[in-house]
Write an enzyme that holds these catalytic residues in place. Structure first.
Site, short mmCIF file in Angstrom:
data_model
loop_
_atom_site.label_atom_id
_atom_site.label_comp_id
_atom_site.label_asym_id
_atom_site.label_seq_id
_atom_site.Cartn_x
_atom_site.Cartn_y
_atom_site.Cartn_z
N ILE A 136 -0.92 -1.46 -5.99
CA ILE A 136 -1.59 -1.94 -7.19
C ILE A 136 -1.82 -0.80 -8.17
O ILE A 136 -2.33 -1.01 -9.26
CB ILE A 136 -2.93 -2.61 -6.86
CG1 ILE A 136 -3.89 -1.62 -6.18
CG2 ILE A 136 -2.72 -3.85 -6.01
CD1 ILE A 136 -5.30 -2.16 -6.00
N ILE B 170 -3.27 11.79 10.89
CA ILE B 170 -1.94 12.13 10.39
C ILE B 170 -2.06 13.25 9.36
O ILE B 170 -2.82 13.15 8.40
CB ILE B 170 -1.25 10.91 9.76
CG1 ILE B 170 -1.19 9.76 10.76
CG2 ILE B 170 0.14 11.28 9.28
CD1 ILE B 170 -0.46 10.10 12.06
N TYR C 81 -13.68 0.03 9.11
CA TYR C 81 -12.25 0.33 9.29
C TYR C 81 -11.83 0.06 10.73
O TYR C 81 -10.83 -0.63 10.99
CB TYR C 81 -11.99 1.78 8.90
CG TYR C 81 -10.57 2.26 9.08
CD1 TYR C 81 -9.51 1.61 8.47
CD2 TYR C 81 -10.30 3.40 9.83
CE1 TYR C 81 -8.22 2.07 8.61
CE2 TYR C 81 -9.01 3.88 9.97
CZ TYR C 81 -7.97 3.21 9.37
OH TYR C 81 -6.69 3.66 9.51
N GLY D 183 0.81 -1.21 0.00
CA GLY D 183 0.00 0.00 0.00
C GLY D 183 0.84 1.25 0.00
O GLY D 183 0.49 2.26 0.61
N GLY D 184 1.95 1.21 -0.71
CA GLY D 184 2.97 2.24 -0.58
C GLY D 184 2.64 3.57 -1.20
O GLY D 184 3.36 4.55 -0.96
N LEU D 185 1.58 3.67 -1.99
CA LEU D 185 1.22 4.95 -2.60
C LEU D 185 0.15 5.69 -1.83
O LEU D 185 -0.40 6.68 -2.32
CB LEU D 185 0.77 4.73 -4.06
CG LEU D 185 1.84 4.18 -5.00
CD1 LEU D 185 1.29 4.08 -6.41
CD2 LEU D 185 3.11 5.02 -4.98
N GLY D 186 -0.15 5.24 -0.62
CA GLY D 186 -1.06 5.95 0.24
C GLY D 186 -0.37 7.13 0.91
O GLY D 186 0.71 7.57 0.52
N GLN D 187 -0.98 7.62 1.98
CA GLN D 187 -0.50 8.85 2.62
C GLN D 187 0.90 8.69 3.21
O GLN D 187 1.68 9.65 3.23
CB GLN D 187 -1.47 9.28 3.71
CG GLN D 187 -1.10 10.59 4.39
CD GLN D 187 -2.00 10.95 5.55
OE1 GLN D 187 -2.68 10.09 6.10
NE2 GLN D 187 -2.03 12.22 5.91
#
Length: 375
Positions: A91, A227, A197, A64-68
């Site tokens: 993805i 965050i 969530y 999930g590296g392209l999240g915040q």
């Protein structure tokens, strides 16, 4: 259709033999990697906490590296361990500046076989699992949130246990609920969240602790507050207003908030968040008295944030158009977190309070001629 196709992919994977034990989908028991060896105890897992240096630096995978948080975490870890030792994955197609900054791979956390291949082929030793749908986005698409946040977690836990990884999975203030203590919320208390969530994150905390006690998995977790980061877009979270207010204040001098003026929630600047994540992962196992810790930095309401912005932009105006779904979520969350255990066990200490946060964010968004530096 996207959800149906995803579930069909899971069913086909079982039928094609991609998953060694398909009955696990109903039983929930991670037996496929146990073999005939006896389970590890936590004491047997002490090798996970050895110090890393030189050739022993960890090989890191971030899902999930392209999240915040993923890109910032990758940058921090690459400075510490070397660019080639940290793999970012998602993805989605990465922008050029991300793709060329270090290793990037396509990784779907719902594809168990692919996760194993990545871990084996790249000799991964640390895994940061950031793939998840956040609070508001999860409520808008519960089936997808259930698949990503729960099924994806199952896959990551099993891969991490099979290959003896050190695993970090973030939790959230959303893991608390309306019956939890709110001011402050301690590390251990009643947790009955009312969002998919939040429910999935309570499940994450409990499953991680279970795998630690049952299989010796070196699982580590932090409950993040809201965050705030300058260089990422809001991702469907209830605290997104505290990110969006800054570019709107610069561009138009106005901001419409979807929470009540008095909705106080715990918050943290992204730099503190990423540093805390690395510090808890780097902490010796013997210093950790629990697997999941609260961390906190500041707590404020939209009104208090707006007042701080006004100190720099006197003509700024805030209005309120309360979203009842988001407000109900905020009302069920703590107003502040008790993070005394993190401060005692592994020396957590935040750097950014509200004045520093506002100055940093406004300067980032281009108000250099109007924003005074915080005193």
């Amino acid at each position: 259709m996207q959800i149906i196709g995803m579930l069909r992919h899971v069913a086909m994977a079982c039928g094609a033999g991609q998953r060694p034990l398909c009955s696990r989908w109903t039983s929930g028991l991670p037996v496929r990697f146990l073999g005939t060896s006896s389970p590890q105890s936590p004491a047997d897992a002490s090798f996970h906490s050895a110090s890393f240096s030189g050739a022993d630096r960890p090989q890191v995978l971030i899902t999930g590296g392209l999240g915040q948080l993923g890109v910032g975490l990758a940058n921090l870890l690459r400075k510490r361990f070397g660019k080639d030792n940290v793999i970012l994955s998602d993805i989605r197609k990465p922008p050029d500046h991300v793709f060329y900054s270090g290793p990037f791979l396509y990784a779907d956390v719902l594809d168990y076989k692919r996760l194993r291949e990545i871990v084996v082929n790249n000799r991964i030793t640390w895994l940061f699992h950031y793939s998840a749908l956040l609070s508001a986005a999860g409520e808008a698409n519960v089936p997808l949130a259930r698949a990503v946040n729960v099924t994806g977690l199952h896959n990551v836990l099993d891969v991490a246990a099979e290959y003896h990884l050190r695993l970090f999975v973030p939790s959230t203030i959303g893991a608390f609920g309306p019956t939890s203590p709110r001011n402050p919320a301690p590390d251990l208390c009643t947790q009955r969240p009312r969002t998919i969530y939040g429910v999935s994150k309570v499940y994450t905390e409990l499953m991680g602790e279970y795998y630690y006690h049952r299989y010796g998995l070196d699982f580590r977790c932090l409950r993040y507050p809201g965050i705030i980061s300058a260089d990422s877009q809001p991702g469907g979270g209830t605290t997104d207003y505290a990110v969006q207010i800054f570019p709107d204040a610069i561009r138009s001098g106005k901001f419409e908030c979807n929470l009540k003026a008095s909705a106080r929630l715990p918050m943290m600047y992204v730099q503190d968040c990423l540093r805390a994540t690395l510090e808890v992962m780097d902490a010796p196992a013997e210093s950790l008295s629990m697997r999941t810790y609260n961390i906190n930095a500041m707590s404020f309401s939209p009104e208090e944030l707006a007042q701080e912005v006004l100190k720099h932009l006197p003509e700024f105006q805030i209005s309120y158009n309360v979203d009842p779904v988001l407000q109900a979520i905020a009302d069920s969350w703590p107003m502040t977190l008790d993070d005394s255990s993190a401060r005692k066990d592994w020396g957590w200490k935040h750097d950014f309070d509200l004045p520093e946060l506002v100055t940093t964010m406004l300067n980032f968004h281009g108000s250099d001629t109007r924003v005074a530096q915080a005193n």
